[in-house]
Design an enzyme around this catalytic site. Structure first.
Site, PDB file in Angstrom:
ATOM      1  N   GLY A 108      53.510 -80.748  45.628  1.00 37.07           N
ATOM      2  CA  GLY A 108      53.054 -81.544  44.487  1.00 37.07           C
ATOM      3  C   GLY A 108      54.071 -81.512  43.370  1.00 37.07           C
ATOM      4  O   GLY A 108      55.267 -81.283  43.597  1.00 37.07           O
ATOM      5  N   SER A 109      53.610 -81.719  42.163  1.00 43.42           N
ATOM      6  CA  SER A 109      54.513 -81.856  41.021  1.00 43.42           C
ATOM      7  C   SER A 109      55.094 -80.510  40.588  1.00 43.42           C
ATOM      8  O   SER A 109      54.490 -79.449  40.813  1.00 43.42           O
ATOM      9  CB  SER A 109      53.779 -82.489  39.840  1.00 43.42           C
ATOM     10  OG  SER A 109      52.844 -81.576  39.291  1.00 43.42           O
ATOM     11  N   THR A 110      56.240 -80.567  39.935  1.00 45.70           N
ATOM     12  CA  THR A 110      56.884 -79.353  39.441  1.00 45.70           C
ATOM     13  C   THR A 110      56.046 -78.639  38.381  1.00 45.70           C
ATOM     14  O   THR A 110      55.906 -77.406  38.441  1.00 45.70           O
ATOM     15  CB  THR A 110      58.284 -79.687  38.893  1.00 45.70           C
ATOM     16  OG1 THR A 110      59.092 -80.189  39.972  1.00 45.70           O
ATOM     17  CG2 THR A 110      58.964 -78.453  38.312  1.00 45.70           C
ATOM     18  N   VAL A 160      52.793 -78.446  38.047  1.00 44.65           N
ATOM     19  CA  VAL A 160      51.687 -77.752  38.705  1.00 44.65           C
ATOM     20  C   VAL A 160      52.218 -76.575  39.519  1.00 44.65           C
ATOM     21  O   VAL A 160      51.613 -75.495  39.550  1.00 44.65           O
ATOM     22  CB  VAL A 160      50.876 -78.712  39.590  1.00 44.65           C
ATOM     23  CG1 VAL A 160      49.834 -77.949  40.407  1.00 44.65           C
ATOM     24  CG2 VAL A 160      50.193 -79.770  38.739  1.00 44.65           C
ATOM     25  N   GLY A 161      53.354 -76.754  40.162  1.00 43.93           N
ATOM     26  CA  GLY A 161      53.957 -75.660  40.913  1.00 43.93           C
ATOM     27  C   GLY A 161      54.284 -74.469  40.032  1.00 43.93           C
ATOM     28  O   GLY A 161      54.055 -73.309  40.403  1.00 43.93           O
ATOM     29  N   GLU A 220      56.864 -76.949  47.474  1.00 43.94           N
ATOM     30  CA  GLU A 220      57.663 -78.155  47.672  1.00 43.94           C
ATOM     31  C   GLU A 220      57.309 -79.083  46.528  1.00 43.94           C
ATOM     32  O   GLU A 220      56.249 -79.704  46.517  1.00 43.94           O
ATOM     33  CB  GLU A 220      57.348 -78.761  49.041  1.00 43.94           C
ATOM     34  CG  GLU A 220      58.353 -79.817  49.477  1.00 43.94           C
ATOM     35  CD  GLU A 220      57.948 -81.210  49.065  1.00 43.94           C
ATOM     36  OE1 GLU A 220      58.496 -81.700  48.038  1.00 43.94           O
ATOM     37  OE2 GLU A 220      57.102 -81.806  49.732  1.00 43.94           O
ATOM     38  N   CYS A 273      58.450 -87.651  47.541  1.00 43.28           N
ATOM     39  CA  CYS A 273      59.218 -86.700  46.733  1.00 43.28           C
ATOM     40  C   CYS A 273      60.715 -86.761  47.035  1.00 43.28           C
ATOM     41  O   CYS A 273      61.525 -86.305  46.229  1.00 43.28           O
ATOM     42  CB  CYS A 273      58.683 -85.283  46.936  1.00 43.28           C
ATOM     43  SG  CYS A 273      58.564 -84.812  48.664  1.00 43.28           S
TER      44      CYS A 273
END
Length: 434
Positions: free
Chosen positions: A184-186, A188-189, A206, A240
């Site tokens: 998912g998004s950076t 949220v990561g 990822e 992505c």
């Protein structure tokens, strides 16, 4: 941890894959109705997704899987004669319960790419699919049960947007969970990393990208255009690894843009269930608004809109025209942030050093692409790019046998290939004084 033999796990994973293939048409329709992608892309994703199950069914029984390992020569010596003393064993074990969080843009493949190696390694799993595409995940769960996946080994937790954060926090804080795998998004990561720190969980992340697509002066322009179309407009640019920033040598920009524009004109935008449609909607109305704002800002900052540039309300609220912008300012949001939509932003360069600086000028480092016929440049430029994935004269590189993952703020770990199963294994060292 699942106390089963590798051959048993391998057989179940293979049966699951076979059932998914048998139900390709139904699953593809569910996916298209949920995500909007054209039906032919959904069918292709079913094949791509099952390739991970087939691959990890085979990996389950190899020496690098759970229960395998290696014996290393001992450096210790027996008193007196100096003969080797003892045995050094490294044994691979399942990491334990894994929480898997997947996105909406590839509703099958992002699940099987995680669950496949996890089950092969002997881990039990809890899947949280995107709230935007839960039905595809539920369909996979039904087929997993029919294939013989034991109760509790592959659990699916669905949640709406309001409850998603709560589910994520529970997964990160619960000590039963030993590993988090997230696509998912950076932002949220990064949050998941913080939330997982108190229990020091294993992480595979990822995250987002902002891929550069470089075309050198010696490139085959027709080949470059075909690669650009595949990378930029597949799944409406919602991948992505999608090419966002097109860095084109000044001497070939006119030819490249003209040929790319002709290809874009051939895209057939519409509902994914209709025959002949090659590009569907973006996932919701909010990205349409964001894309329009980014395009308008770029034009206000000096960019030229060659084609597209606007929503397509005649098709519905979630449609945006495939767009090409030239002379884009590298400080524009359309350039310096991930687009996740059908907009190609173009800027020219004159030297290899300039192209490299532009390509690497981003905090992310997932994928990059470049086109050239200079063999020396291929090795030199590939080595200098700050990315986990590099495509040379090609726009689609993802496949089951290749390691997938990024560097910098694009994530941690790799999925796919022989190294993918390592993300779900711990290695225990045992010394035998015998």
């Amino acid at each position: 941890k699942d106390g089963t033999t590798a051959s048993y796990r391998s057989g179940i994973i293979s049966s699951w894959s076979a059932l998914i293939k048998e139900n390709t048409e139904d699953i593809a329709k569910i996916m298209t109705l949920e995500s909007g992608k054209p039906l032919h892309e959904s069918r292709g994703e079913v094949a791509y997704g099952t390739s991970f199950l087939d691959y990890y069914a085979a990996e389950a029984i190899r020496p690098n899987s759970a229960g395998g390992g290696y014996i290393s020569p001992s450096p210790f010596t027996a008193p007196g004669d100096g003969a080797p003393r003892g045995k050094i064993m490294a044994i691979h074990e399942a990491v334990g319960v894994c929480a898997l969080i997947t996105p909406w843009n590839f509703p099958i493949a992002m699940i099987t790419r995680k669950v496949g190696p996890a089950l092969a390694a002997g881990c039990t799993t809890v899947l949280k699919p995107s709230e935007l595409t839960p039905l595809t995940a539920v369909a996979l769960s039904v087929l997993a049960e029919r294939a013989g996946v034991p109760n509790g080994v592959f659990e699916v937790v669905t949640a709406d947007r309001d409850l998603t954060r709560e589910v994520g926090e529970e997964m990160c804080s619960n000590p039963i969970i030993k590993k988090i795998s997230f696509t998912g998004s950076t932002p949220v990561g990064k949050l998941l990393m913080k939330l997982s720190s108190d229990t020091v969980k294993r992480l595979s992340l990822e995250l987002g990208g902002n891929a550069a697509f470089v075309v050198f002066e010696d490139a085959d322009i027709d080949q470059a255009v075909n690669a650009a179309m595949a990378s930029k407009f597949r799944n409406v640019g919602q991948t992505c690894v999608c090419a966002d920033r097109f860095i084109i040598h000044k001497s070939v920009e006119e030819e490249f843009v003209a040929k790319l524009t002709e290809k874009v004109k051939q895209l057939n935008v519409g509902h994914g269930m209709k025959d002949g449609v090659t590009m569907g909607p973006v996932i919701s109305a909010l990205p349409v608004k964001n894309l329009k704002e980014k395009v308008d800002e770029a034009i206000a900052e000096g960019a030229t809109c060659v084609i597209g540039g606007s929503p397509l309300p005649q098709h519905g609220p979630n449609y945006f025209a495939p767009t090409i912008l030239t002379n884009v300012n590298p400080r524009s949001l359309i350039w310096c942030t991930e687009t996740f939509g059908p907009v190609a932003a173009v800027k020219t360069f004159e030297s290899e050093e300039e192209a490299l600086a532009l390509a690497n000028d981003t905090p992310t480092g997932l994928a990059a692409y470049f086109c050239t016929n200079d063999l020396s440049r291929i090795f030199r430029f590939s080595a200098a790019l700050e990315n986990g994935i590099v495509g040379v004269n090609e726009g689609i590189t993802s496949n089951v046998v290749a390691p997938f993952g990024g560097v910098k703020e694009s994530g941690i770990g790799r999925e796919g290939s022989a190294v993918g199963i390592n993300e779900y294994l711990e290695t225990k060292y045992v010394f035998l004084n015998v």
